[in-house]
Design an enzyme around this catalytic site. Structure first.
Site, PDB file in Angstrom:
ATOM      1  N   ASP A 293       0.684  -1.306   0.419  1.00 19.18           N
ATOM      2  CA  ASP A 293      -0.307   0.317  -0.420  1.00 19.18           C
ATOM      3  C   ASP A 293       1.062   1.245   0.165  1.00 19.18           C
ATOM      4  OD1 ASP A 293      -2.167   1.885   0.800  1.00 19.18           O
ATOM      5  OD2 ASP A 293      -3.471   0.236   0.925  1.00 19.18           O
ATOM      6  N   HIS A 327       1.902   1.531  -3.656  1.00 21.63           N
ATOM      7  CA  HIS A 327       0.308   2.825  -4.060  1.00 21.63           C
ATOM      8  C   HIS A 327       0.809   3.834  -4.082  1.00 21.63           C
ATOM      9  CE1 HIS A 327      -2.875  -0.661  -2.880  1.00 21.63           C
ATOM     10  NE2 HIS A 327      -2.169  -1.115  -4.265  1.00 21.63           N
TER      11      HIS A 327
END
Length: 517
Positions: A293, A327
Site C-alpha cells: 500500500d 500505491h
C-alpha cells in the site's frame, strides 16, 4: 566525503554522508579506530557491535579519497538483560512472549534488553519507558497468527462519570477496537528499538489478509504501534509481513526512524509502511520501503478524532529514503481531519510506485483539515505511474461515491470543507511515467491556494500503460497525459518540462493565476 553521526546509542551509531547523492553513492569502506569494519554504498548507515561508554574515531575511505576523522562516544549502559536468561528459547516453536515481556518489565533505567540470534514466536510485546530493546543479528521476532492469543485494545473506554474517554485502539482514523500490535507502546517515553534483526508479522492470505476489511473479534494489529509516546528512536531493524499498517505512531512526539527496512508483498492488504497520525516532530532518514500500500502515509484522524482533539501532524521531515512498489510513495491522507503542516520530503527516490506524491482528501473531512507548507525537493522518480496526484474527491468511506463528495459543482463552504494551501515541488526528475505527469484537482468552492513547480522534468515510459491517476469519480483512464490542473488560485511553473506526452503539456481549468517561466 563529509560525515555526520546522527544517532549515538549504547552499542550502535547511525551516520550520514553529506552532499554525496540521493540514498546511495559509490561504495566506501568504514574504519573505526583505524580498523575496517564494513563496506557500504548507503548515504545513511549503521554500525553495530560497539561497547558502551567508549570513545571511537570514525572515517571513510573510497580508493585514495578519505573523509575527515570524527570522534564519538557511545552511551553508558547499566545492565544487559538477555531474553534467554528469562526463559525464551528462540527455537521457532515455543511461545516466547511472556519471557521477553518479563525481561522488558525487569529492565532498569539505562539498561538494554537483548534478543540474540534465534526465531522467537510471540504475540504482543508491550514497551515501557527508558528502554533499549535490541533485536540482534539473526534474531527474528516471529508473530503468531491465532487471533485468540492477541490482547484487544478497546477503542474508547469511558470514565466512571462519563465525562472523559480513554482511547487505546485505532483503526483507519477512528477509535475502534484493535488487536495489540507486535510491539506496542502506550504512553512510553525514551525508548530505543534497534538492531540488525527482524520483526516478522507472518501475515498471509490464509490468516490476517483474508477478508481484510472485516472486524474479526477486533481489527488487525500493526507491527509497531506507538500510542501517545514521546522520544522514540527506531534504527536498523527490518519489519516485514505485517497484518495491517507496519509502523503506526499515534498522537506521539519526537520520533526518529533511521536506516530501517519495511517490507511486504505488493499484493498485501493495507500494509502501509509508516503512518504517523497526529504526530509532531518526526524524522525519517535512510529508510527503505517496499510494501503493498502507501509507503509513508501521514494522517490526523477521521472527522471524530480530528474535531474532538484537533491534533494535526506537523514537523514531519523525510530524507535520503527509497520508496518502491507501493500505491503511493508519500501520501497525505485520507484521514487528515486535523490537518498536516510543515511537512517535507527531500533527497529521496520513488521507484515503481503507482503515485509519487499522493494527496487524498474529500468533503466531509472538516475545516480543521488544512494542508499547508508541503515541500517536495530533490526527488528522483522512475516508473512512477502518476508522479503528482492531488485528489480532493477521494472516494473512501461508505459515502465516498455520494453526490456530496463527488460533485464537481461549487458547493457551500461550511464546517465540513477541507482546504489545501501551499504545495511546493522543486528539483524533481520523473522518468518513465505512465498515466499522467501531474493530476491536481482542488475543490471548486475551496480552491488550492498555491502550487509551485520549479525545475521539474517529466518524461514517459516507452511502453507506458493506461490507468486512472486519481481515485475519484470522473477521473478517466489516461496514458501519457501531461500536467492537468483544476481549481487552483495561483500556479507557478518555473523551468518545468514535459517530454513525450499526448495532448497539451499543461492543461489548466479554473486556475485564477498562472505564471510560467
Amino acid at each position: 566525503m563529509d560525515i555526520q553521526v546522527i544517532y549515538q546509542g549504547i552499542r550502535n551509531i547511525v551516520f550520514e554522508l553529506q552532499k554525496e547523492g540521493v540514498y546511495e553513492t559509490t561504495e566506501y569502506e568504514v574504519f573505526l579506530n583505524n580498523e575496517p569494519v564494513l563496506k557500504s554504498s548507503k548515504i545513511v548507515e549503521s554500525i553495530y557491535g560497539l561497547k558502551p561508554d567508549t570513545s571511537y574515531t570514525l572515517y571513510l575511505k573510497r580508493g585514495e579519497e578519505r573523509s575527515g576523522e570524527i570522534t564519538f562516544t557511545t552511551v553508558k549502559e547499566s545492565f544487559t538483560l538477555n531474553v534467554k536468561d528469562f526463559g525464551a528459547k528462540g527455537d521457532g516453536i515455543k511461545d516466547d512472549t511472556q519471557f521477553i515481556q518479563a525481561a522488558i518489565c525487569s529492565c532498569p533505567e539505562g539498561g538494554r534488553v537483548f534478543v540474540p540470534k534465534g526465531i522467537y514466536k510471540i504475540t504482543s510485546i508491550f514497551l515501557k519507558s527508558n528502554l533499549v530493546l535490541e533485536i540482534g543479528k539473526g534474531a527474528i521476532l516471529s508473530a503468531l497468527t491465532d487471533r485468540g492469543l492477541f490482547p484487544v485494545l478497546p477503542g474508547l473506554i469511558e470514565s466512571y462519570d462519563e465525562t472523559q474517554e480513554y482511547n487505546l485502539g485505532s483503526w483507519e482514523g477512528n477509535p475502534l477496537d484493535s488487536f495489540a500490535s507486535i510491539l506496542t507502546g502506550i504512553k512510553a517515553e525514551n525508548v530505543v528499538i534497534c538492531g540488525e534483526g527482524t520483526i516478522d508479522g507472518c501475515a498471509g492470505f490464509d490468516n490476517w489478509w483474508k477478508n481484510p476489511k472485516d472486524k474479526n473479534i477486533a481489527f488487525r494489529p500493526r507491527m509497531i504501534f506507538l500510542n501517545h509516546c514521546r522520544n522514540v528512536t527506531v534504527t536498523g531493524i527490518t519489519v516485514q509481513n505485517s497484518p495491517a499498517w507496519n509502523i503506526h505512531p499515534y498522537f506521539s512526539q519526537d520520533l526518529r526512524f533511521l536506516d530501517i527496512k519495511v517490507l511486504g508483498p505488493a499484493n498485501s492488504h493495507n500494509t502501509d509502511g509508516l503512518d504517523p497520525e497526529s504526530c509532531e516532530n518526526v524524522e525519517i532518514a535512510g529508510c527503505y520501503f517496499s510494501v503493498g500500500d502507501d509507503c509513508i502515509a501521514v494522517k490526523s484522524g477521521k472527522i471524530y478524532m480530528g474535531r474532538k482533539f484537533k491534533v494535526s501532524s506537523k514537523g514531519i521531515h523525510i530524507r535520503q529514503s527509497l520508496m518502491q512498489d507501493g500505491h503511493g510513495a508519500i501520501t497525505l491522507g485520507s484521514e487528515i481531519a486535523a490537518g498536516v503542516y510543515d511537512f517535507s520530503v527531500t533527497d529521496c527516490i520513488f521507484r515503481d510506485t503507482d503515485r509519487g506524491l499522493r494527496v487524498k482528501t474529500r468533503r466531509g473531512r472538516g475545516n480543521d483539515s488544512v494542508l499547508d507548507n508541503i515541500l517536495f525537493e530533490n526527488i528522483k522518480m522512475d516508473h512512477v505511474k502518476a508522479p503528482f496526484v492531488v485528489n480532493s474527491f477521494y472516494f473512501c468511506d461508505p459515502d465516498g461515491k455520494s453526490q456530496y463528495v463527488s460533485s464537481k459543482e461549487k458547493l457551500p463552504v461550511d464546517d465540513r470543507t477541507p482546504s489545501i494551501k501551499s504545495l511546493i515541488f522543486k528539483n524533481i526528475q520523473c522518468e518513465n511515467s505512465h498515466y499522467a505527469g501531474a493530476y491536481v484537482y482542488g475543490l471548486p468552492e475551496k480552491k488550492i491556494e498555491s502550487l509551485v513547480m520549479e525545475n521539474v522534468s517529466i518524461s514517459y515510459a516507452e511502453n507506458a500503460t493506461t490507468g486512472v491517476a486519481a481515485m475519484m469519480i470522473g477521473c478517466e483512464p489516461t496514458c501519457r497525459q501531461g500536467i492537468y490542473l483544476n481549481n487552483i488560485q495561483k500556479v507557478v511553473l518555473k523551468n518545468v518540462t514535459v517530454t513525450g506526452c499526448t495532448g497539451e503539456a499543461v492543461e489548466c481549468q479554473e486556475v485564477d493565476e498562472l505564471k510560467r517561466f
